[in-house]
Design a protein around this motif. Structure first.
Motif, PDB file in Angstrom:
ATOM      1  N   ASN A  75       0.819  -1.212   0.000  1.00  0.00           N
ATOM      2  CA  ASN A  75       0.000   0.000   0.000  1.00  0.00           C
ATOM      3  C   ASN A  75       0.845   1.251   0.000  1.00  0.00           C
ATOM      4  N   ALA A  76       2.081   1.163   0.604  1.00  0.00           N
ATOM      5  CA  ALA A  76       2.918   2.357   0.683  1.00  0.00           C
ATOM      6  C   ALA A  76       3.394   2.812  -0.683  1.00  0.00           C
ATOM      7  N   PHE A  77       3.370   1.905  -1.674  1.00  0.00           N
ATOM      8  CA  PHE A  77       3.800   2.307  -3.027  1.00  0.00           C
ATOM      9  C   PHE A  77       2.893   3.404  -3.607  1.00  0.00           C
ATOM     10  N   ASP A  78       1.637   3.559  -3.060  1.00  0.00           N
ATOM     11  CA  ASP A  78       0.717   4.581  -3.558  1.00  0.00           C
ATOM     12  C   ASP A  78       0.905   5.921  -2.854  1.00  0.00           C
ATOM     13  N   ASP A  79       1.720   5.947  -1.764  1.00  0.00           N
ATOM     14  CA  ASP A  79       1.944   7.183  -1.026  1.00  0.00           C
ATOM     15  C   ASP A  79       2.851   8.111  -1.819  1.00  0.00           C
ATOM     16  N   ARG A  80       2.782   9.424  -1.391  1.00  0.00           N
ATOM     17  CA  ARG A  80       3.639  10.404  -2.026  1.00  0.00           C
ATOM     18  C   ARG A  80       5.097  10.083  -1.730  1.00  0.00           C
ATOM     19  N   ASP A  81       5.411   9.629  -0.484  1.00  0.00           N
ATOM     20  CA  ASP A  81       6.781   9.278  -0.108  1.00  0.00           C
ATOM     21  C   ASP A  81       6.738   7.904   0.537  1.00  0.00           C
ATOM     22  N   PRO A  82       6.825   6.846  -0.294  1.00  0.00           N
ATOM     23  CA  PRO A  82       6.726   5.480   0.249  1.00  0.00           C
ATOM     24  C   PRO A  82       7.802   5.165   1.276  1.00  0.00           C
ATOM     25  N   SER A  83       8.945   5.858   1.256  1.00  0.00           N
ATOM     26  CA  SER A  83      10.041   5.525   2.157  1.00  0.00           C
ATOM     27  C   SER A  83       9.689   5.770   3.611  1.00  0.00           C
ATOM     28  N   ILE A  84       8.757   6.670   3.854  1.00  0.00           N
ATOM     29  CA  ILE A  84       8.389   6.977   5.238  1.00  0.00           C
ATOM     30  C   ILE A  84       7.829   5.730   5.920  1.00  0.00           C
ATOM     31  N   VAL A  85       7.102   4.922   5.180  1.00  0.00           N
ATOM     32  CA  VAL A  85       6.513   3.697   5.727  1.00  0.00           C
ATOM     33  C   VAL A  85       7.480   2.509   5.548  1.00  0.00           C
ATOM     34  N   ILE A  86       8.103   2.423   4.396  1.00  0.00           N
ATOM     35  CA  ILE A  86       8.887   1.221   4.054  1.00  0.00           C
ATOM     36  C   ILE A  86      10.221   1.186   4.781  1.00  0.00           C
ATOM     37  N   GLN A  87      10.919   2.307   4.938  1.00  0.00           N
ATOM     38  CA  GLN A  87      12.254   2.332   5.560  1.00  0.00           C
ATOM     39  C   GLN A  87      12.244   1.748   6.975  1.00  0.00           C
ATOM     40  N   PRO A  88      11.335   2.154   7.855  1.00  0.00           N
ATOM     41  CA  PRO A  88      11.358   1.574   9.205  1.00  0.00           C
ATOM     42  C   PRO A  88      11.117   0.050   9.190  1.00  0.00           C
ATOM     43  N   ILE A  89      10.176  -0.356   8.319  1.00  0.00           N
ATOM     44  CA  ILE A  89       9.890  -1.800   8.253  1.00  0.00           C
ATOM     45  C   ILE A  89      11.123  -2.569   7.768  1.00  0.00           C
ATOM     46  N   ALA A  90      11.786  -2.079   6.718  1.00  0.00           N
ATOM     47  CA  ALA A  90      12.949  -2.758   6.154  1.00  0.00           C
ATOM     48  C   ALA A  90      14.079  -2.854   7.157  1.00  0.00           C
ATOM     49  N   GLU A  91      14.323  -1.785   7.906  1.00  0.00           N
ATOM     50  CA  GLU A  91      15.406  -1.801   8.876  1.00  0.00           C
ATOM     51  C   GLU A  91      15.108  -2.750  10.028  1.00  0.00           C
ATOM     52  N   THR A  92      13.839  -2.794  10.438  1.00  0.00           N
ATOM     53  CA  THR A  92      13.474  -3.714  11.522  1.00  0.00           C
ATOM     54  C   THR A  92      13.701  -5.175  11.082  1.00  0.00           C
ATOM     55  N   VAL A  93      13.239  -5.454   9.874  1.00  0.00           N
ATOM     56  CA  VAL A  93      13.425  -6.813   9.349  1.00  0.00           C
ATOM     57  C   VAL A  93      14.909  -7.135   9.175  1.00  0.00           C
ATOM     58  N   ARG A  94      15.696  -6.159   8.700  1.00  0.00           N
ATOM     59  CA  ARG A  94      17.137  -6.386   8.488  1.00  0.00           C
ATOM     60  C   ARG A  94      17.831  -6.731   9.792  1.00  0.00           C
ATOM     61  N   SER A  95      17.512  -5.984  10.830  1.00  0.00           N
ATOM     62  CA  SER A  95      18.151  -6.235  12.119  1.00  0.00           C
ATOM     63  C   SER A  95      17.740  -7.591  12.701  1.00  0.00           C
ATOM     64  N   ALA A  96      16.460  -7.937  12.517  1.00  0.00           N
ATOM     65  CA  ALA A  96      15.965  -9.190  13.089  1.00  0.00           C
ATOM     66  C   ALA A  96      16.493 -10.414  12.344  1.00  0.00           C
ATOM     67  N   SER A  97      16.720 -10.289  11.044  1.00  0.00           N
ATOM     68  CA  SER A  97      17.135 -11.454  10.235  1.00  0.00           C
ATOM     69  C   SER A  97      18.639 -11.558  10.055  1.00  0.00           C
ATOM     70  N   ASP A  98      19.394 -10.600  10.575  1.00  0.00           N
ATOM     71  CA  ASP A  98      20.847 -10.638  10.515  1.00  0.00           C
ATOM     72  C   ASP A  98      21.365 -10.721   9.089  1.00  0.00           C
ATOM     73  N   VAL A  99      20.844  -9.807   8.235  1.00  0.00           N
ATOM     74  CA  VAL A  99      21.347  -9.667   6.876  1.00  0.00           C
ATOM     75  C   VAL A  99      21.975  -8.296   6.744  1.00  0.00           C
ATOM     76  N   THR A 100      22.685  -8.058   5.671  1.00  0.00           N
ATOM     77  CA  THR A 100      23.401  -6.786   5.515  1.00  0.00           C
ATOM     78  C   THR A 100      22.449  -5.664   5.127  1.00  0.00           C
ATOM     79  N   TYR A 101      21.529  -5.948   4.263  1.00  0.00           N
ATOM     80  CA  TYR A 101      20.602  -4.899   3.836  1.00  0.00           C
ATOM     81  C   TYR A 101      19.293  -5.497   3.363  1.00  0.00           C
TER      82      TYR A 101
END
Length: 556
Positions: free
Chosen positions: A61-87
Motif C-alpha cells: 500500500n505504501a507504493f501509492d503514497d507520495r513518499d513510500p520511504s516513510i513507511v517502508i524504511q522503518p519496516i525494512a530496517e526492523t526486518v534487516r536487524s531481526a534477520s541478521d542480513v546486511t541490507y
C-alpha cells in the motif's frame, strides 16, 4: 657410492605422502562443502526475508503514497536487524530506492539492475553495490491487480560470508592436523612391523638373496621341490621339472600327488630316508625333510634323484657281469665234458665218448633260444642277451627257465622300442623268479602282424602260488605287492612300470591263472610303423625305465 635409503624410511615417507594427499584432498573437499552449506543457508534466509517483505500489505500500500520511504524504511530496517542480513532494499520498477541501510541513499537509483522486475521471479547472484560485493536475492513486488510494482533485494556481504566460514574452518584444520600426526606415527609403527617381519633385511639385500637363491636352485643338479603344509608345490627348480617330465611348466600351486605317485605323509614318516617313487615311467629316489620355522612345520622339501639314470649307468656293468657268469658256467660245463671224454677214451668207450660229443654239440648257451632248425628266432640281440643272463640267474636260484620253442622276435625299429621290450620282459621275469622257489618259469614271445599293425606279445608263466582273482587288477598299482618288503628296499614298482609302458604303447598288461599252477602275466606291446611317432606322442619328457632288478636295473 651413494647409499640407498633404508626400507623403513622409504615406507614411512611413502605412507606419509599418500596419507597427506588423502588428508589434504579430504580437507579441501570438506572446506568447500562447508562454504556451500553456509551460502545455501544464507540464501534460504534471504529468500524468506525478501518474500515476507514483498508480501506485506503495508509495504504494497505504501507504493501509492507520495513518499513510500516513510513507511517502508522503518519496516525494512526492523526486518534487516531481526534477520541478521546486511541490507533490505525496496525499489520501484524504475529502481528508485524506498529503503537502504544508509538513509542518504534513499531516493537514488539502485546501483544494480532491477533483475526481479525484469525476470518476474526470484533472482540470486553475487553483485557489487554501494555497500560492496554481496550475495543477494531479489523478488518482485506485486500490486493489487497482480502487476509488478517494484522489487525487494536482500543481501549479505561476501566478506561476512567468508569471515563466518573462516571462523569454523580452523576446527577442521585442527582435526586434519591431528589426523596427519597420528597417521605419521602409525606409518612409522607399520614400517617397524614390516621390517621385523622381513628380519631387518633391506631391499638391496632381498634382491641379492633372491638372485643368489634362484641361481643356486637352478644350478643344482638334483631336483628340489618345496611343498607347503597342504602338500601343494611352492617352488620347483629346473632339475626337478626335468625329472618330473614337466619342463617349461609352472607347477606352483599344483598338488604333489599330480606329479608323483606318492603321498606326502608316508614320505614324511620316513623323513631323511631315501625312498623310491614313480613319476610316470621314471623311477626317482626321493628324500623328504620337513621345513621347521620357529618351532612349527611350514612345509616339506623333497630332494629328487634319478634312479633310472643310475640304473642305466649300471646296466652295462650288470650286463658284462651276467655275460662273465654265463661264460664261467660254460667253462665249467665244457671242462666237465672234456674230463668225461678223457675218462671214456682212456677206458676205450669210444661209442660213449661219441654220444657225449653229440650231446655237447647240440647244446651250448644259445640252445634254449634256438628252434629245431638250429637258427635263433629271437633276432633282437638285447632281448637275447637279457634271456641268457636271466637263465644264468635262474640256474643260481635253482629255477628252470625255459623259452618256448616257437618264440620269435624280429629286431626292434629303434633303440627306444627295444628298451620298452627290455623293461617289460625283465620285470616280468624277475617277478616270476621271485614267485617260484626251485620251480619252473616259461617265457613265450610272439611277434605278429595284425590288422592293427605289428604287435609283440610277451607271456611269462611261473608255478608259484599265483595271484588271487580279486587282486589281479590291483597287483599293477604302485607299491602293491604280495611279497614281503625287504629291509630298506621297495616293492610294487616293477609291475606298475610294465602296465604303464604297455598302456603308453597302446597295449595292455594282464594276469591270469597259469597252466603251471601259478600266474601268467601277458603284455601286448603294439609297435608303431614310425617308432619316432610313438616316442613323440607318449614319452616326451620321460626316460625308459630299467629292465630288471639284477641285470637290467628293474625293481623287485
Amino acid at each position: 657410492m651413494r647409499r640407498a635409503m633404508r626400507l623403513r624410511t622409504q615406507l614411512v615417507l611413502l605412507q606419509s605422502a599418500i596419507m597427506l594427499v588423502v588428508i589434504v584432498g579430504s580437507g579441501i573437499a570438506a572446506a568447500w562443502l562447508q562454504e556451500r552449506a553456509i551460502r545455501d543457508a544464507y540464501q534460504d534466509r534471504m529468500v524468506g526475508v525478501a518474500y515476507s517483505v514483498a508480501q506485506l500489505p503495508t509495504v504494497i500500500n505504501a507504493f501509492d503514497d507520495r513518499d513510500p520511504s516513510i513507511v517502508i524504511q522503518p519496516i525494512a530496517e526492523t526486518v534487516r536487524s531481526a534477520s541478521d542480513v546486511t541490507y533490505v532494499v525496496v525499489t520501484d520498477v524504475g529502481g528508485i530506492r524506498f529503503s537502504h541501510p544508509n538513509p542518504d541513499r534513499i531516493g537514488e537509483v539502485a546501483s544494480t539492475p532491477a533483475d526481479a522486475v525484469i525476470t518476474g521471479g526470484l533472482f540470486t547472484d553475487t553483485q557489487t553495490g554501494t555497500l560492496g560485493t554481496s550475495w543477494r536475492a531479489k523478488v518482485p513486488v506485486f500490486g493489487a491487480e497482480g502487476e509488478i510494482i517494484g522489487q525487494v533485494s536482500v543481501g549479505i556481504l561476501e566478506s561476512e560470508l567468508h569471515a563466518e566460514w573462516a571462523a569454523n574452518i580452523w576446527v577442521l584444520a585442527l582435526c586434519l592436523a591431528v589426523a596427519a600426526i597420528v597417521g605419521v606415527l602409525l606409518a612409522t609403527w607399520a614400517a617397524a612391523v614390516v621390517r621385523r617381519r622381513i628380519h631387518g633385511v633391506e631391499p638391496d639385500e632381498i634382491k641379492a638373496m633372491l638372485e643368489t637363491r634362484n641361481a643356486t636352485l637352478h644350478g643344482i643338479g638334483e631336483g628340489l621341490v618345496v611343498l607347503d603344509e597342504r602338500g601343494a608345490i611352492v617352488l620347483c627348480n629346473d632339475a626337478a621339472l626335468r625329472l618330473l617330465g614337466r619342463e617349461g611348466e609352472d607347477l606352483a600351486g599344483v598338488s604333489v600327488t599330480e606329479v608323483l605317485d606318492a603321498q606326502v605323509e608316508p614320505l614324511l614318516a620316513d623323513a631323511g630316508e631315501q625312498q623310491l617313487v614313480l613319476a610316470g615311467e621314471r623311477v626317482l629316489v626321493v628324500r623328504a625333510d620337513p621345513v621347521v620355522v620357529d618351532g612349527r612345520d611350514v612345509g616339506t622339501v623333497l630332494i629328487l634323484r634319478d634312479r633310472t639314470e643310475l640304473d642305466a649307468a649300471l646296466r652295462d656293468l650288470a650286463g658284462a657281469k651276467g655275460s662273465t657268469e654265463t661264460l664261467r658256467a660254460q667253462q665249467h660245463e665244457f671242462a666237465n665234458t672234456l674230463h668225461t671224454l678223457g675218462g671214456l677214451l682212456e677206458l676205450g668207450e669210444t661209442e660213449a665218448a661219441m654220444g657225449v660229443i653229440r650231446r655237447a654239440g647240440a647244446g651250448g648257451a644259445l640252445d634254449a633260444l634256438e628252434p629245431a632248425s638250429g637258427t635263433s628266432a629271437i633276432l633282437e640281440l638285447e632281448v637275447s642277451a637279457l634271456l641268457l643272463a636271466k637263465r644264468a640267474q635262474a640256474r643260481e636260484r635253482g629255477v628252470e627257465l625255459v623259452v618256448a620253442a616257437d618264440a620269435s622276435l624280429q629286431p626292434a625299429p629303434s633303440v627306444e622300442v627295444a628298451g620298452d621290450w627290455l623293461t617289460v620282459l625283465g620285470n616280468l621275469i624277475d617277478n616270476a623268479l621271485d614267485a617260484t622257489a626251485g620251480g619252473r618259469v616259461e617265457i613265450a614271445l610272439r611277434d605278429a602282424e595284425t590288422d592293427a599293425g605289428r604287435v609283440v606279445t610277451i607271456a611269462v608263466d611261473d608255478d608259484g602260488e599265483g595271484v588271487p582273482e580279486e587282486l589281479r587288477d590291483s597287483i599293477f598299482d604302485v607299491e602293491f605287492s604280495t611279497k614281503q618288503r625287504p629291509a630298506g628296499g621297495a616293492r610294487g614298482y616293477g609291475l606298475t612300470l610294465v602296465r604303464r609302458v604297455a598302456e603308453r604303447l597302446g597295449g595292455s598288461a594282464t594276469v591270469e591263472r597259469s597252466p603251471l599252477g601259478g600266474a601268467r602275466f601277458i603284455a601286448r606291446l603294439p609297435v608303431a610303423a614310425d617308432a619316432d611317432a610313438v616316442l613323440g606322442a607318449g614319452t616326451a619328457g620321460t626316460v625308459r625305465a630299467p629292465a630288471s632288478a639284477g641285470d637290467r636295473g628293474a625293481l623287485p
